[in-house]
Design a protein around this motif. Structure first.
Motif, PDB file in Angstrom:
ATOM      1  N   THR A  56       0.860  -1.186   0.000  1.00 25.76           N
ATOM      2  CA  THR A  56       0.000   0.000   0.000  1.00 25.76           C
ATOM      3  C   THR A  56       0.891   1.230   0.000  1.00 25.76           C
ATOM      4  O   THR A  56       1.766   1.368   0.855  1.00 25.76           O
ATOM      5  CB  THR A  56      -0.914   0.031   1.238  1.00 25.76           C
ATOM      6  OG1 THR A  56      -1.696  -1.171   1.281  1.00 25.76           O
ATOM      7  CG2 THR A  56      -1.849   1.238   1.200  1.00 25.76           C
ATOM      8  N   TYR A  58       1.339   5.475   0.105  1.00 24.97           N
ATOM      9  CA  TYR A  58       0.678   6.602   0.768  1.00 24.97           C
ATOM     10  C   TYR A  58       1.137   7.920   0.141  1.00 24.97           C
ATOM     11  O   TYR A  58       2.283   8.051  -0.299  1.00 24.97           O
ATOM     12  CB  TYR A  58       1.011   6.624   2.263  1.00 24.97           C
ATOM     13  CG  TYR A  58       0.355   5.514   3.037  1.00 24.97           C
ATOM     14  CD1 TYR A  58      -0.816   5.745   3.761  1.00 24.97           C
ATOM     15  CD2 TYR A  58       0.890   4.234   3.034  1.00 24.97           C
ATOM     16  CE1 TYR A  58      -1.430   4.718   4.464  1.00 24.97           C
ATOM     17  CE2 TYR A  58       0.286   3.207   3.737  1.00 24.97           C
ATOM     18  CZ  TYR A  58      -0.878   3.447   4.446  1.00 24.97           C
ATOM     19  OH  TYR A  58      -1.482   2.427   5.138  1.00 24.97           O
ATOM     20  N   ASP A  61      -0.202  11.247   3.713  1.00 21.90           N
ATOM     21  CA  ASP A  61      -0.651  10.439   4.846  1.00 21.90           C
ATOM     22  C   ASP A  61      -1.902   9.608   4.569  1.00 21.90           C
ATOM     23  O   ASP A  61      -2.502   9.056   5.485  1.00 21.90           O
ATOM     24  CB  ASP A  61      -0.878  11.311   6.094  1.00 21.90           C
ATOM     25  CG  ASP A  61       0.398  11.986   6.558  1.00 21.90           C
ATOM     26  OD1 ASP A  61       1.490  11.556   6.138  1.00 21.90           O
ATOM     27  OD2 ASP A  61       0.304  12.936   7.354  1.00 21.90           O
ATOM     28  N   ILE A 156      12.000   2.786   9.463  1.00 24.22           N
ATOM     29  CA  ILE A 156      11.378   1.563   8.958  1.00 24.22           C
ATOM     30  C   ILE A 156      11.137   0.659  10.158  1.00 24.22           C
ATOM     31  O   ILE A 156      12.058   0.406  10.940  1.00 24.22           O
ATOM     32  CB  ILE A 156      12.290   0.846   7.942  1.00 24.22           C
ATOM     33  CG1 ILE A 156      12.615   1.765   6.770  1.00 24.22           C
ATOM     34  CG2 ILE A 156      11.647  -0.455   7.469  1.00 24.22           C
ATOM     35  CD1 ILE A 156      13.750   1.271   5.896  1.00 24.22           C
ATOM     36  N   GLU A 158       9.800  -3.118  11.107  1.00 29.00           N
ATOM     37  CA  GLU A 158       9.487  -4.424  10.535  1.00 29.00           C
ATOM     38  C   GLU A 158       9.093  -5.363  11.663  1.00 29.00           C
ATOM     39  O   GLU A 158       9.897  -5.643  12.552  1.00 29.00           O
ATOM     40  CB  GLU A 158      10.706  -4.955   9.777  1.00 29.00           C
ATOM     41  CG  GLU A 158      10.426  -6.189   8.964  1.00 29.00           C
ATOM     42  CD  GLU A 158      11.584  -6.551   8.047  1.00 29.00           C
ATOM     43  OE1 GLU A 158      11.358  -7.367   7.139  1.00 29.00           O
ATOM     44  OE2 GLU A 158      12.704  -6.043   8.241  1.00 29.00           O
ATOM     45  N   ILE A 166       5.298  -7.454   8.661  1.00 28.96           N
ATOM     46  CA  ILE A 166       4.665  -6.174   8.341  1.00 28.96           C
ATOM     47  C   ILE A 166       5.752  -5.113   8.337  1.00 28.96           C
ATOM     48  O   ILE A 166       6.431  -4.889   9.340  1.00 28.96           O
ATOM     49  CB  ILE A 166       3.549  -5.829   9.334  1.00 28.96           C
ATOM     50  CG1 ILE A 166       2.479  -6.923   9.307  1.00 28.96           C
ATOM     51  CG2 ILE A 166       2.942  -4.465   8.999  1.00 28.96           C
ATOM     52  CD1 ILE A 166       1.433  -6.799  10.370  1.00 28.96           C
ATOM     53  N   THR A 168       6.714  -1.193   7.565  1.00 28.37           N
ATOM     54  CA  THR A 168       6.166   0.158   7.432  1.00 28.37           C
ATOM     55  C   THR A 168       7.312   1.143   7.264  1.00 28.37           C
ATOM     56  O   THR A 168       8.201   1.223   8.113  1.00 28.37           O
ATOM     57  CB  THR A 168       5.323   0.539   8.666  1.00 28.37           C
ATOM     58  OG1 THR A 168       4.341  -0.479   8.884  1.00 28.37           O
ATOM     59  CG2 THR A 168       4.625   1.878   8.468  1.00 28.37           C
ATOM     60  N   THR A 170       8.364   5.056   6.857  1.00 29.25           N
ATOM     61  CA  THR A 170       7.867   6.409   7.089  1.00 29.25           C
ATOM     62  C   THR A 170       8.987   7.428   6.919  1.00 29.25           C
ATOM     63  O   THR A 170      10.165   7.131   7.099  1.00 29.25           O
ATOM     64  CB  THR A 170       7.275   6.569   8.505  1.00 29.25           C
ATOM     65  OG1 THR A 170       8.291   6.270   9.464  1.00 29.25           O
ATOM     66  CG2 THR A 170       6.097   5.648   8.730  1.00 29.25           C
ATOM     67  N   PRO A 181       3.603   8.215   6.706  1.00 23.44           N
ATOM     68  CA  PRO A 181       3.753   6.913   6.041  1.00 23.44           C
ATOM     69  C   PRO A 181       3.972   7.087   4.541  1.00 23.44           C
ATOM     70  O   PRO A 181       3.353   7.932   3.901  1.00 23.44           O
ATOM     71  CB  PRO A 181       2.429   6.206   6.334  1.00 23.44           C
ATOM     72  CG  PRO A 181       1.457   7.302   6.625  1.00 23.44           C
ATOM     73  CD  PRO A 181       2.248   8.413   7.235  1.00 23.44           C
ATOM     74  N   ARG A 184       3.454   0.703   3.139  1.00 19.97           N
ATOM     75  CA  ARG A 184       3.219  -0.384   4.093  1.00 19.97           C
ATOM     76  C   ARG A 184       3.141  -1.670   3.286  1.00 19.97           C
ATOM     77  O   ARG A 184       2.407  -1.750   2.292  1.00 19.97           O
ATOM     78  CB  ARG A 184       1.925  -0.183   4.874  1.00 19.97           C
ATOM     79  CG  ARG A 184       1.679  -1.240   5.955  1.00 19.97           C
ATOM     80  CD  ARG A 184       0.410  -0.917   6.743  1.00 19.97           C
ATOM     81  NE  ARG A 184       0.236  -1.799   7.875  1.00 19.97           N
ATOM     82  CZ  ARG A 184      -0.427  -2.963   7.847  1.00 19.97           C
ATOM     83  NH1 ARG A 184      -0.949  -3.396   6.703  1.00 19.97           N
ATOM     84  NH2 ARG A 184      -0.547  -3.696   8.938  1.00 19.97           N
TER      85      ARG A 184
END
Length: 197
Positions: A56, A58, A61, A156, A158, A166, A168, A170, A181, A184
């Motif tokens: 995903t 972004y 945000d 980051i 994890e 997962i 992410t 940012t 973000p 993700r």
């Protein structure tokens, strides 16, 4: 019986052969490599295998699009380092993407270090990681030039959840360090690689 002494040439050759041995005996003993506890390498092994990625993206945000990809992670023979190869095919909104990294525990820096290059970056990105073994979370930090004269901070996170990870990514604001973000990714290990984790 007459004892024949070696000639000057033979004596010089014999002395020259002994010099390296004398230098070796006089040199200090090499330092022992530091002993790294086996558990330090645990998160590296947890990432091995082939993973399908649900991504995903972004913007401002808010989610701005999705994609799927594949990450193939290969441990080096000693289990101390791992290579990451990540590909996302082109879709209607985004061009094809390819990224390559290598990370592990650096015994000199005494921390986890990751180096990453991909088809988006104008420069190599180097991340420094902190492992939380109880939570099974790796947090990475990096600073990278944005090409406009600013050095931007990234984080980051994890999360390792067995056969799911997962990830992410940012960016921290330049004026105030609020996280924004960017990506993700939910990674799922392929069935044939589940024994690796």
């Amino acid at each position: 019986m007459t004892l024949a002494l070696p000639g000057p040439r033979l004596l010089l050759a014999f002395t020259s052969a002994l010099l390296p041995l004398a230098a070796l005996a006089a040199s200090p003993a090499p330092e022992q490599a530091p002993t790294i506890p086996a558990e330090v390498y645990a998160p590296i092994a947890m990432e091995a295998g082939t993973w399908d990625a649900e991504i995903t993206f972004y913007e401002k945000d808010k989610p701005s699009g999705t994609a799927t990809g594949v990450q193939v992670n290969t441990l080096l023979l000693n289990g101390h380092w791992i290579t990451n190869d990540f590909t996302i095919p082109a879709n209607g909104k985004f061009p094809a993407y390819q990224g390559h990294g290598v990370w592990g525990y650096d015994p000199v820096a005494k921390t986890y270090v990751d180096t990453w290059v991909d088809t988006n970056d104008g420069a190599v990105r180097t991340d420094y990681g902190y492992w939380q073994p109880d939570e099974k979370i790796m947090t990475w930090s990096s600073k990278q030039n944005d090409g406009k004269g600013h050095f931007v901070d990234y984080r980051i996170v994890e999360e390792f959840k067995g056969d799911t990870r997962i990830f992410t990514f940012t960016q921290l604001g330049i004026v105030t360090p609020n996280p924004h973000p960017l990506v993700r990714i939910v990674f799922t290990r392929r069935a044939e690689d589940k024994a690796a984790g």
